[in-house]
Design a protein around this motif. Structure first.
Motif, PDB file in Angstrom:
ATOM      1  N   GLU A   1       0.868  -1.187   0.000  1.00 43.20           N
ATOM      2  CA  GLU A   1       0.000   0.000   0.000  1.00 43.20           C
ATOM      3  C   GLU A   1       0.901   1.233   0.000  1.00 43.20           C
ATOM      4  O   GLU A   1       2.124   1.122   0.174  1.00 43.20           O
ATOM      5  CB  GLU A   1      -0.933  -0.003   1.220  1.00 43.20           C
ATOM      6  CG  GLU A   1      -0.196  -0.019   2.550  1.00 43.20           C
ATOM      7  CD  GLU A   1      -0.275   1.289   3.298  1.00 43.20           C
ATOM      8  OE1 GLU A   1      -1.365   1.842   3.422  1.00 43.20           O
ATOM      9  OE2 GLU A   1       0.783   1.778   3.741  1.00 43.20           O
TER      10      GLU A   1
ATOM     11  N   THR B   1       0.419   4.378   1.797  1.00 42.80           N
ATOM     12  CA  THR B   1       0.444   5.353   2.898  1.00 42.80           C
ATOM     13  C   THR B   1       1.763   5.303   3.678  1.00 42.80           C
ATOM     14  O   THR B   1       2.381   6.354   3.922  1.00 42.80           O
ATOM     15  CB  THR B   1      -0.752   5.097   3.851  1.00 42.80           C
ATOM     16  OG1 THR B   1      -1.932   5.076   3.058  1.00 42.80           O
ATOM     17  CG2 THR B   1      -0.865   6.179   4.907  1.00 42.80           C
TER      18      THR B   1
ATOM     19  N   ARG C   1       0.169  -7.497  -3.262  1.00 44.94           N
ATOM     20  CA  ARG C   1      -0.349  -8.308  -2.146  1.00 44.94           C
ATOM     21  C   ARG C   1      -0.555  -9.721  -2.659  1.00 44.94           C
ATOM     22  O   ARG C   1      -1.187  -9.917  -3.707  1.00 44.94           O
ATOM     23  CB  ARG C   1      -1.692  -7.750  -1.627  1.00 44.94           C
ATOM     24  CG  ARG C   1      -1.556  -6.376  -1.003  1.00 44.94           C
ATOM     25  CD  ARG C   1      -2.879  -5.891  -0.404  1.00 44.94           C
ATOM     26  NE  ARG C   1      -2.794  -4.452  -0.135  1.00 44.94           N
ATOM     27  CZ  ARG C   1      -3.804  -3.688   0.248  1.00 44.94           C
ATOM     28  NH1 ARG C   1      -5.005  -4.239   0.433  1.00 44.94           N
ATOM     29  NH2 ARG C   1      -3.643  -2.404   0.458  1.00 44.94           N
TER      30      ARG C   1
ATOM     31  N   GLU D   1      -2.587 -12.158  -2.615  1.00 42.83           N
ATOM     32  CA  GLU D   1      -3.958 -12.586  -2.314  1.00 42.83           C
ATOM     33  C   GLU D   1      -4.367 -13.625  -3.345  1.00 42.83           C
ATOM     34  O   GLU D   1      -3.686 -13.820  -4.350  1.00 42.83           O
ATOM     35  CB  GLU D   1      -4.907 -11.391  -2.407  1.00 42.83           C
ATOM     36  CG  GLU D   1      -4.673 -10.347  -1.338  1.00 42.83           C
ATOM     37  CD  GLU D   1      -5.778  -9.305  -1.351  1.00 42.83           C
ATOM     38  OE1 GLU D   1      -6.860  -9.596  -0.821  1.00 42.83           O
ATOM     39  OE2 GLU D   1      -5.551  -8.207  -1.866  1.00 42.83           O
TER      40      GLU D   1
ATOM     41  N   LEU E   1      -6.071  -8.589  -7.614  1.00 43.75           N
ATOM     42  CA  LEU E   1      -4.820  -9.005  -8.249  1.00 43.75           C
ATOM     43  C   LEU E   1      -3.696  -9.016  -7.237  1.00 43.75           C
ATOM     44  O   LEU E   1      -3.859  -8.535  -6.111  1.00 43.75           O
ATOM     45  CB  LEU E   1      -4.486  -8.015  -9.378  1.00 43.75           C
ATOM     46  CG  LEU E   1      -5.478  -8.145 -10.518  1.00 43.75           C
ATOM     47  CD1 LEU E   1      -6.089  -6.814 -10.832  1.00 43.75           C
ATOM     48  CD2 LEU E   1      -4.825  -8.774 -11.716  1.00 43.75           C
TER      49      LEU E   1
ATOM     50  N   GLU F   1      -2.804  11.729   0.650  1.00 43.33           N
ATOM     51  CA  GLU F   1      -2.623  11.872   2.092  1.00 43.33           C
ATOM     52  C   GLU F   1      -2.626  13.361   2.417  1.00 43.33           C
ATOM     53  O   GLU F   1      -1.970  14.145   1.729  1.00 43.33           O
ATOM     54  CB  GLU F   1      -1.280  11.259   2.553  1.00 43.33           C
ATOM     55  CG  GLU F   1      -0.930   9.893   1.957  1.00 43.33           C
ATOM     56  CD  GLU F   1      -1.886   8.759   2.309  1.00 43.33           C
ATOM     57  OE1 GLU F   1      -2.670   8.900   3.265  1.00 43.33           O
ATOM     58  OE2 GLU F   1      -1.876   7.724   1.602  1.00 43.33           O
TER      59      GLU F   1
ATOM     60  N   ARG G   1     -11.881  -1.785   8.464  1.00 47.53           N
ATOM     61  CA  ARG G   1     -10.743  -1.659   7.551  1.00 47.53           C
ATOM     62  C   ARG G   1      -9.680  -2.707   7.871  1.00 47.53           C
ATOM     63  O   ARG G   1      -9.620  -3.238   8.962  1.00 47.53           O
ATOM     64  CB  ARG G   1     -10.148  -0.253   7.579  1.00 47.53           C
ATOM     65  CG  ARG G   1     -11.147   0.859   7.423  1.00 47.53           C
ATOM     66  CD  ARG G   1     -11.497   1.115   5.967  1.00 47.53           C
ATOM     67  NE  ARG G   1     -10.343   1.532   5.214  1.00 47.53           N
ATOM     68  CZ  ARG G   1      -9.785   0.800   4.246  1.00 47.53           C
ATOM     69  NH1 ARG G   1     -10.285  -0.367   3.911  1.00 47.53           N
ATOM     70  NH2 ARG G   1      -8.758   1.244   3.592  1.00 47.53           N
TER      71      ARG G   1
ATOM     72  N   TYR H   1      -5.666   3.102  11.466  1.00 50.95           N
ATOM     73  CA  TYR H   1      -6.761   4.072  11.443  1.00 50.95           C
ATOM     74  C   TYR H   1      -7.235   4.503  12.827  1.00 50.95           C
ATOM     75  O   TYR H   1      -7.269   3.714  13.769  1.00 50.95           O
ATOM     76  CB  TYR H   1      -7.944   3.518  10.657  1.00 50.95           C
ATOM     77  CG  TYR H   1      -7.651   3.410   9.177  1.00 50.95           C
ATOM     78  CD1 TYR H   1      -7.438   4.550   8.415  1.00 50.95           C
ATOM     79  CD2 TYR H   1      -7.564   2.183   8.553  1.00 50.95           C
ATOM     80  CE1 TYR H   1      -7.152   4.456   7.058  1.00 50.95           C
ATOM     81  CE2 TYR H   1      -7.278   2.072   7.204  1.00 50.95           C
ATOM     82  CZ  TYR H   1      -7.079   3.219   6.471  1.00 50.95           C
ATOM     83  OH  TYR H   1      -6.785   3.128   5.137  1.00 50.95           O
TER      84      TYR H   1
END
Ligand code: HAM
Length: 422
Positions: free
Chosen positions: A81, A83, A112, A114, A121, A130, A256, A261
């Motif tokens: 990701e 961030t 990722r 997955e 994907l 941000e 999430r 968070y």
């Protein structure tokens, strides 16, 4: 045997790439309107960056990261990701010193491991933003309004779900309530949830198992456990969304998949992508910059999934087409070919998309090629035309033809052709 791409890693071919370009252009344009600046960060980072930010007990860190030791034995991870890398750069370059509030965006691939399926994907792309340095609830609404506007300008309609996850002051009380609830059902939970119940209870609400989800239907709601400051913040976020006319619904079970968070979280959802319903998601992370060794500044952001947006646009019949060629020059004979070679170049220098067939095949074949390229016009030059110093300009749509003078220098006739074409 030929070598194929990795499972979950996709080539984006011409014909699809144009839709991607539109998505990215729309994103960039709107990010700029809202005062965001682009930042580019590396794809590889130290593994501990993600362990510290996303959280050790998340699915991403536990199961999905592409982590390996490099030649020196350091543990590296391909960013799952954006961030954490953007915040790492923000701290490393002390961007808060230059400006107290920073608005940054980045566009690029994430990784990722997955199970691949439609819209999911192993290499996927995000457009993420941000905002660092403010916890004002207006900013939460502004950022969600910006995501909303991107989807609107793309021609898509999705639903926005919001929640508040509270802060370190109110989270322990909620965790306790959740723990009490989970204790009574501990033996009915999957092994992951049984483990996470003890290490990070909030994470169980993110479990993908249908059986666990059914168990959590009557779980306590975090919104009933917010401290007065967080409750006030959430209520103000909602008022500000109303002021911007951005429709939303509250989903108190949205936790999430990332641990960083605090307070506002949100997801942009669609019913048209099967199981992968989130086209974008984000939230506030007020403690994260400090946790990564930076100043104690709040932050909020989101990421849109480019693959999912492209699939949605296709589903809605809104895919973009490959750009048309303005003028295809069909030349017959060596002399005409040599002339066409220079003319194509002159047209390109005048800003037009021009093409030709260097093999000089039959007129029929060249016109077929012009058709495949969706050329708007074809300029036909055979030996007869060349002798007369002219060519035949055919409008490929309505088939109307006109003779055009090709004498004089390339600047004169390319300007003349440009005038006809635009
Ligand atoms: P996320 O919810 O993990 O959040 O991902 C954001 C979006 O990326 C998802 O809503 C989805 O559209 C897309 N996405 C995620 N995983 C995949 C996948 N395997 N295949 C295709 N698309 C995928 C984040 O990544 C946060 N960093 C967002 C954020 C920014 N929060 C604050 N700032």
């Amino acid at each position: 045997m030929s070598v194929k791409a990795l499972k979950g890693f996709k080539d984006i071919l011409p014909g699809t790439v144009e839709t991607w370009q539109r998505i990215e252009q729309t994103g960039r344009d709107i990010f700029h309107r809202f005062g965001f600046f682009e930042i580019k960060v590396p794809i590889l980072e130290k593994t501990k960056l993600f362990q510290r930010s996303i959280g050790e007990t998340t699915d991403i860190v536990e199961k999905e990261m592409y982590t390996f030791a490099d030649r020196n034995g350091s543990s590296l991870t391909m960013r799952p990701e954006g961030t954490a890398p953007v915040l790492r750069a923000y701290v490393e370059h002390a961007l808060h010193v230059k400006k107290p509030i920073q608005r940054l965006f980045t566009i690029g691939p994430m990784f990722r491991h997955e199970r691949p399926q439609k819209g999911r994907l192993r290499q996927f792309h995000q457009m993420s933003v941000e905002v660092l340095g403010t916890n004002h609830p207006m900013v939460d609404a502004e950022v969600m309004g910006m995501a909303w506007l991107i989807l609107k300008e793309l021609g898509l309609s999705v639903s926005l779900e919001i929640n508040s996850l509270g802060c370190p002051k109110c989270r322990p009380e909620f965790n306790q309530a959740l723990l009490d609830f989970l204790e009574k059902r501990a033996d009915k939970l999957c092994l992951d949830c049984q483990r996470r119940r003890l290490t990070n209870p909030l994470r169980v609400l993110d479990c993908k198992s249908q059986h666990c989800r059914e168990q959590y239907e009557n779980a306590p709601s975090i919104l009933d456990h917010l401290c007065p400051d967080c409750a006030e913040h959430f209520s103000s976020v909602k008022k500000n969304l109303d002021l911007l006319n951005v429709p939303y619904s509250v989903n108190s079970f949205m936790v999430r998949g990332l641990d960083y968070y605090t307070r506002t979280t949100f997801e942009l959802l669609t019913d048209n992508l099967g199981a992968q319903s989130a086209v974008g998601a984000g939230g506030r992370y007020d403690g994260l910059v400090k946790q990564l060794g930076g100043p104690d500044v709040p932050g909020i952001g989101f990421a849109l999934g480019v693959e999912r947006l492209a699939l949605l646009l296709e589903h809605e019949g809104l895919s973009s087409e490959e750009p048309q060629v303005d003028c295809f020059i069909a030349a017959l004979g060596d002399e005409a070919l040599a002339r066409a070679f220079v003319m194509v170049n002159a047209l390109r220098m005048r800003g037009l998309r021009a093409a030709m067939d260097h093999q000089g095949r039959s007129l029929k074949n060249q016109m077929k090629q012009a058709g495949r390229m969706k050329a708007r016009y074809a300029l036909i030059m055979g030996e007869d035309e060349l002798e007369k110093g002219e060519g035949i300009l055919r409008n490929m749509e309505n088939r109307e033809q006109q003779n055009v003078e090709l004498g004089g220098d390339s600047s004169a006739w390319s300007t003349m052709i440009k005038k006809i074409l635009v």
